[in-house]
Design an enzyme around this catalytic site. Structure first.
Site, PDB file in Angstrom:
ATOM      1  N   LYS A  58      74.418   2.425  26.420  1.00  0.00           N
ATOM      2  CA  LYS A  58      74.883   2.660  24.934  1.00  0.00           C
ATOM      3  C   LYS A  58      74.533   1.465  23.919  1.00  0.00           C
ATOM      4  CE  LYS A  58      79.228   5.099  23.232  1.00  0.00           C
ATOM      5  NZ  LYS A  58      80.348   6.265  23.350  1.00  0.00           N
ATOM      6  N   SER A 133      81.191  10.337  21.178  1.00  0.00           N
ATOM      7  CA  SER A 133      80.473   9.236  20.238  1.00  0.00           C
ATOM      8  C   SER A 133      78.924   9.031  21.386  1.00  0.00           C
ATOM      9  CB  SER A 133      81.102   8.195  20.330  1.00  0.00           C
ATOM     10  OG  SER A 133      81.739   6.914  21.663  1.00  0.00           O
ATOM     11  N   SER A 157      84.466  10.972  25.325  1.00  0.00           N
ATOM     12  CA  SER A 157      83.488  10.127  24.551  1.00  0.00           C
ATOM     13  C   SER A 157      82.286  10.417  25.437  1.00  0.00           C
ATOM     14  CB  SER A 157      82.805   8.934  23.963  1.00  0.00           C
ATOM     15  OG  SER A 157      83.735   9.504  22.848  1.00  0.00           O
TER      16      SER A 157
HETATM   17  N1  GLN Z   1      86.587  11.455  19.056  1.00  0.00           N
HETATM   18  C1  GLN Z   1      86.947  10.338  20.292  1.00  0.00           C
HETATM   19  C2  GLN Z   1      87.641   9.325  18.843  1.00  0.00           C
HETATM   20  O1  GLN Z   1      87.131   9.538  17.268  1.00  0.00           O
HETATM   21  C3  GLN Z   1      87.069   9.781  21.002  1.00  0.00           C
HETATM   22  C4  GLN Z   1      86.599   8.811  21.268  1.00  0.00           C
HETATM   23  C5  GLN Z   1      85.761   8.065  22.448  1.00  0.00           C
HETATM   24  O2  GLN Z   1      85.675   8.467  23.344  1.00  0.00           O
HETATM   25  N2  GLN Z   1      85.448   7.105  22.568  1.00  0.00           N
HETATM   26  O3  GLN Z   1      88.264   8.046  19.351  1.00  0.00           O
END
Ligand code: GLN
Length: 452
Positions: A58, A133, A157
């Site tokens: 990532k 994400s 995410s």
């Molecule tokens: N969707 C969540 C956010 O927007 C989680 C994101 C994540 O785990 N990095 O913060």
């Protein structure tokens, strides 16, 4: 097959599939082939089962001399001068990083649509989002480009994109995997973890990346067990909890059905499954968006247009450099979080927002603690819906945020959680979430392996 052949084939496959999926921001072809050659020359030892395997990373994990953008314009040209600790571990096990994967900017989002660079598509249906994400990390594995990838999980995410793409994604216990070299979002929540097609591969990958790191002040000194040991010992006698809040109205009926069917499967395999309550879960989303945004607003102060990354051309004074670089360099969602966070932390509002959220976090932690006093594992869905359409939720942040309702409490409590496939709804994969007690990833792997 030689490692060079494997890596060549991997890039052929990537080039073919990427026209549809768009999961990589940067490819590492030249260096990957050099590494492959070196591994072929020195030979692969029997113990080192991961040697030569292509892995995707990532793009918020820093990689020395390899572009690391966090999918933000503000880091569009950032070539780190050091490696994250997980990268050291990747190299120690002779895995080969083939490229950097797309994501929501600074990991803020649940659809990968917040990337500055491109929109990744779901591996099963290219009109759907891959989740986020870590959408690139999930779609690249699910579309057969690479056998494993690293993602990060602050509020879901890893697990949510794993669910949307029908693969296995593990968020380890907070402190299990070093965060050194992970571009910080919510530092008290962030964890790196593996995404794979099978449970066993996942356990092998977590073996490779776990462990104490003196460079991360929140890294745990707890010893790391072999996560593959006893994988096939079954769930007989295991006590599994099914929180009733996780099967509430907000959850699609197909998903509920699939989870209840999974519960029956575990019963047939010899586990007991009983309903429990996590009464404060419903406040998780609200508390999370205050805590994560507060931490983010502080972590993102370093992007000032001076030290590295994007600098606005349009600046007459020092103040302009800061303001314009940040205004032009950050995307809308990132700005929204900075404003939310700065507000929650500001004098006069701190008690009503940040402090309150921190108190709710403690209540959520206590809920889990009570359940784990009597049970070995918690079972539920990963997400309330399957993958949604590209563009469907991007203009409605609150709807987007509420998609994380089932994953967020796990981060707030620092627990390990996994998503693994458990069926389909309208030809799209459904994710089953398994939540373990602190540092008990092993029980999750055992249960997942017997279910798979
Ligand atoms: N969707 C969540 C956010 O927007 C989680 C994101 C994540 O785990 N990095 O913060």
């Amino acid at each position: 097959i030689t490692v060079v052949e494997l890596i060549e084939e991997t890039f052929d496959r990537i080039k073919e599939v990427e026209t549809d999926i768009d999961s990589f921001i940067t490819l590492n072809e030249k260096k990957a082939l050099e590494m492959a050659k070196a591994i072929d020359e020195k030979g692969v030892s029997e113990e080192n089962i991961l040697a030569g395997l292509p892995i995707g990373i990532k793009d918020n994990i820093v990689t020395k001399d390899l572009l690391t953008t966090a999918a933000s314009k503000i880091l569009y040209n950032f070539e780190p001068i050091y490696d994250a600790t997980v990268m050291d571990k990747v190299y120690q096990s002779d895995m080969i990083p083939v490229g950097k994967l797309n994501m929501d900017e600074f990991a803020m989002g649940g659809s990968t649509e917040n990337s500055y660079f491109k929109k990744t598509k779901n591996a099963w249906d290219q009109t759907k989002v891959p989740g986020g994400s870590s959408g690139g990390s999930a779609a690249a594995v699910a579309s057969g480009q690479i056998p494993l990838s690293l993602g990060t999980d602050t509020g879901g995410s890893i697990r949510q994109p794993a669910a949307f793409n029908g693969i296995v994604g593990m968020k380890p216990t907070y402190g299990r995997v070093s965060r050194f070299g992970l571009i910080a979002f919510g530092s008290s929540l962030d964890q790196i973890g593996p995404l794979t097609r099978t449970v066993r591969d996942n356990a092998l990958a977590l073996n490779a990346i776990s462990g104490f790191d003196e460079k991360d002040g929140t890294s745990s000194g707890k010893s790391v067990p072999d996560f593959t040991a006893g994988l096939d010992s079954g769930v007989k006698g295991m006590k599994i909890a099914l929180p009733k809040e996780y099967l509430d109205e907000g959850v699609d009926s197909d998903i509920k059905e699939a989870v209840l069917k999974a519960a029956d499967t575990f019963r047939k395999l010899g586990a007991t499954v009983e309903e429990v309550s996590l009464p404060h879960s419903k406040y998780g989303v609200a508390a999370y968006y205050i805590i994560a945004s507060s931490e983010a607003s502080s972590n993102l102060q370093r992007y000032d247009g001076i030290r590295y990354g994007y600098r606005s051309e349009n600046a007459a004074t020092l103040e302009d450099v800061y303001v314009n670089s940040r205004s032009e360099g950050f995307g809308d969602e990132v700005k929204r979080r900075i404003m939310l966070g700065t507000f929650s932390l500001s004098a006069g509002y701190y008690d009503a927002f940040f402090k309150k959220a921190a108190q709710v976090r403690t209540l959520i932690r206590e809920d889990f603690k009570k359940v784990f006093a009597d049970y070995d594992l918690i079972l539920g869905p990963t997400t309330p819906t399957v993958a949604f359409g590209l563009g469907e939720k991007i203009d409605d942040p609150v709807t987007m945020y509420s998609n994380d309702v089932l994953t967020i409490p796990v981060n707030l409590a620092g627990l390990p959680g996994m998503s693994l496939p458990c069926g389909f709804s309208n030809d799209l994969p459904i994710g089953l979430q398994l939540i373990g007690n602190h540092f008990d990833e092993k029980t999750i792997y055992k249960a997942a392996y017997s279910f798979e």
